[in-house]
Design an enzyme around this catalytic site. Structure first.
Site, PDB file in Angstrom:
ATOM      1  N   LYS A  43       0.833  -1.205   0.000  1.00 12.51           N
ATOM      2  CA  LYS A  43       0.000   0.000   0.000  1.00 12.51           C
ATOM      3  C   LYS A  43       0.864   1.250   0.000  1.00 12.51           C
ATOM      4  CE  LYS A  43       1.095   1.357   4.238  1.00 12.51           C
ATOM      5  NZ  LYS A  43       1.684   2.669   4.600  1.00 12.51           N
ATOM      6  N   ASP A 170      -1.952  -1.710   9.645  1.00  9.01           N
ATOM      7  CA  ASP A 170      -1.932  -1.921   8.202  1.00  9.01           C
ATOM      8  C   ASP A 170      -2.478  -3.288   7.806  1.00  9.01           C
ATOM      9  OD1 ASP A 170      -0.788   0.554   7.831  1.00  9.01           O
ATOM     10  OD2 ASP A 170       1.263  -0.203   7.675  1.00  9.01           O
TER      11      ASP A 170
END
Length: 336
Positions: A43, A170
């Site tokens: 990401k 995350d």
């Protein structure tokens, strides 16, 4: 931004889901799976706003995550004991001991669900190591999904994300994928609608930045500047408009990272990489999470290659990768 080490730690719901599958450590019922392959994306943070610190020492965050099509692919096979092997397509050292998030995810699942089964784990890495792109979190996400399938636990997506949040903020996003707004410690996720395709040049300058150290430097800079971080940070609503409307220029204008100044201070070459990427034609550029990977928004792959050549020839980066968002979250590729 890897938040599993130092910044978030076990900052998640206490307790955990209980398995509905077998817990006797046996090989399972007839027809049980022997091998599951799952991939999860890396990401970037399109924006990262950092607020004050709570009583436990955690910063409040408001961030927009976007998953990109660089993947960590985990193969989980039944075995008599837990093991981990890594094949990496990117430079950097990855620990193979109990500090590795893939093994931590497996152990968390075994403990919380009361299973005694084991698995041999193999990770194929595409996400830059320690680059602020959540490669370790993607490993953990893929392991949780793979072992849930392999061991027949049947926990479901919500329960797995709840468990994942205990490994780092995350991890739940790596399961969800695409583009999402994260609040709290980053694990409170809301899907963000996007239109069109987003092309990114990911510039890897080399070196390593520790997430806890970057946050400490951020705190020092805030204190030195006499600022008071907001208790509840907010993202720029124009960024959501840019994403829903496919507006590259507006998205570039709203790229923001409160940790960027701290990352610049700890990695002096980083600021030069951001400036050079924009000078060479990037629509916008930003340090991803706690760095040191720089994410440059570009019009298309041709523009990305031109900028990559300039950064590489100038000796500013070790490597460049081209990626696209918004990529799907953790998904099963094979099972047998």
């Amino acid at each position: 931004m890897e938040q599993a080490e130092g910044e978030v730690g076990t900052d998640g719901p206490t307790g955990g889901p209980r398995a509905r599958g077998r817990r006797d450590g046996s090989r399972g019922v007839s027809g049980a799976l022997e091998r599951v392959v799952v991939r999860a994306p890396g990401k970037i943070n399109l924006s990262l706003h950092v607020g004050g610190v709570d009583g436990r020492g955690y910063h409040a965050l408001a961030t927009v995550f976007q998953a990109v099509d660089l993947y960590e692919t985990v193969t989980a096979s039944r075995a008599d004991e837990m093991s981990l092997e890594i094949t990496s397509e990117v430079p950097g050292e990855v620990p193979l001991d109990g500090t590795n998030l893939a093994l931590r995810a497996a152990e968390l699942l075994r403990t919380e669900c009361g299973v005694r089964e084991a698995a041999a784990l193999h990770v194929r890495k595409q996400v830059p190591v320690a680059g602020g792109m959540a490669g370790g979190s993607a490993d953990a996400a893929a392991v949780l999904v793979a072992l849930d399938r392999l061991w027949g636990l049947g926990l479901g997506a919500d329960a797995l994300r709840t468990l994942g949040a205990r490994l780092g903020a995350d991890v739940p996003f790596s399961m969800l994928g695409h583009t999402a707004l994260g609040r709290g410690n980053g694990a409170d996720l809301t899907t963000v609608l996007t239109h069109g395709e987003w092309t990114w040049l990911l510039a890897v300058p080399g070196g390593h930045l520790s997430t806890p150290e970057v946050f400490r430097r951020f705190d020092e800079l805030v204190l030195a500047g006499g600022r008071v971080p907001p208790e509840r940070p907010e993202i720029d609503e124009r960024q959501l408009q840019a994403l829903s409307g496919g507006n590259l220029e507006l998205l570039a204008d709203t790229l923001h990272n409160d940790l960027q100044a701290a990352a610049f201070a700890l990695h002096p070459r980083l600021e030069e990489v951001v400036e050079a990427a924009e000078r060479l034609g990037a629509i916008g550029a930003i340090v991803s999470g706690s760095g040191p990977t720089v994410a440059a928004l570009v019009e298309d792959e041709a523009a990305a290659r031109t900028i990559a050549a300039g950064l590489t020839e100038g000796g500013l980066v070790e490597s460049c990768l081209i990626a696209r968002g918004s990529a799907p979250g953790a998904s099963v590729l094979e099972e047998s």
